[in-house]
Structure formats: structure tokens, C-alpha cells
Motif scaffolding. Structure first.
Motif, short mmCIF file in Angstrom:
data_model
loop_
_atom_site.label_atom_id
_atom_site.label_comp_id
_atom_site.label_asym_id
_atom_site.label_seq_id
_atom_site.Cartn_x
_atom_site.Cartn_y
_atom_site.Cartn_z
N ASP A 44 0.29 -4.66 -4.78
CA ASP A 44 1.12 -4.06 -3.73
C ASP A 44 0.28 -3.70 -2.50
O ASP A 44 0.69 -3.96 -1.37
CB ASP A 44 1.83 -2.80 -4.23
N ALA B 92 4.13 3.16 2.00
CA ALA B 92 4.26 2.53 0.68
C ALA B 92 3.73 3.43 -0.44
O ALA B 92 3.75 3.04 -1.60
CB ALA B 92 3.53 1.19 0.68
N VAL C 186 0.65 -5.27 1.34
CA VAL C 186 0.86 -4.44 2.53
C VAL C 186 -0.20 -4.75 3.58
O VAL C 186 0.12 -4.93 4.76
CB VAL C 186 0.84 -2.93 2.17
#
Length: 108
Positions: free
Chosen positions: A68, A23, A72
Motif C-alpha cells: 500500500d 492513507a 501511494v
């Protein structure tokens, strides 16, 4: 800037680290820790284990990346569809400032 600290089951950490890398978040610190949560450890037969092995990862992120990174970690550390006791905890706290030791520069 934020510091995301996640205390996780040891068997889930490699998956979390791999997905963070994919990511775009390769900068991580990892350490072995021991602790217990609300369940106060586990009992196996007559033996009570009140300090369980866990792994803690630390990720310093920019403000816009915080959510984010949490997503994750959450997605890859949860056991089963709804998760289970002992899956871990994520703490997010602001970072006042950060410095790179080699250059002396401020910021991430």
C-alpha cells in the motif's frame, strides 16, 4: 517489518507526504539528498549537472502495509501518465528489528 526508501523529485514530495498521511501512514522521515540515476545527470547548454537535488523519504511499515505504501508513493511521485526519467526510485528492504527509544519497546 519493512523500510520503504523513496528518492523523489523535490516538487512531488509534499503530495506524497499528504497522501501517505491520508492513507494512514503518518510516520515518515524526510531528508534532502543529491544524486543521479541512469541518465547520469542532465545537460543544460554547456553545463552538465551530475548531482541533482532530490528528497528521500523513509517509512517503516508492517509487512501487510508495504504494498500500500509503495502504491501511494508511486501514484503521487510519477510525473505525467507514464512518468519520466528522474521521477525517482523506491527501495524496499526488511527490518530485522526496531526499538522505540523513549520506552525501550521492540517493534513499530
Amino acid at each position: 517489518m519493512y523500510m520503504v526508501r523513496a528518492i523523489l523529485r523535490p516538487e512531488r514530495v509534499n503530495s506524497v507526504l499528504s497522501e501517505l498521511l491520508d492513507a494512514g501512514f503518518p510516520e515518515v522521515t524526510k531528508m534532502s539528498v543529491f544524486g543521479r540515476g541512469k541518465q547520469k545527470g542532465i545537460k543544460v547548454g554547456d553545463i552538465h549537472y551530475d548531482e541533482l537535488p532530490k528528497e528521500m523519504i523513509l517509512v517503516a511499515v508492517r509487512d501487510e502495509d508495504k504494498d500500500d505504501v509503495v502504491r501511494v508513493i508511486m501514484r503521487n511521485s510519477r510525473t505525467g501518465e507514464k512518468g519520466a526519467f528522474g521521477d525517482g526510485k523506491i527501495f524496499v528492504s526488511p527490518i530485522e528489528t526496531a526499538y522505540t527509544v523513549s520506552s525501550g519497546k521492540e517493534g513499530l
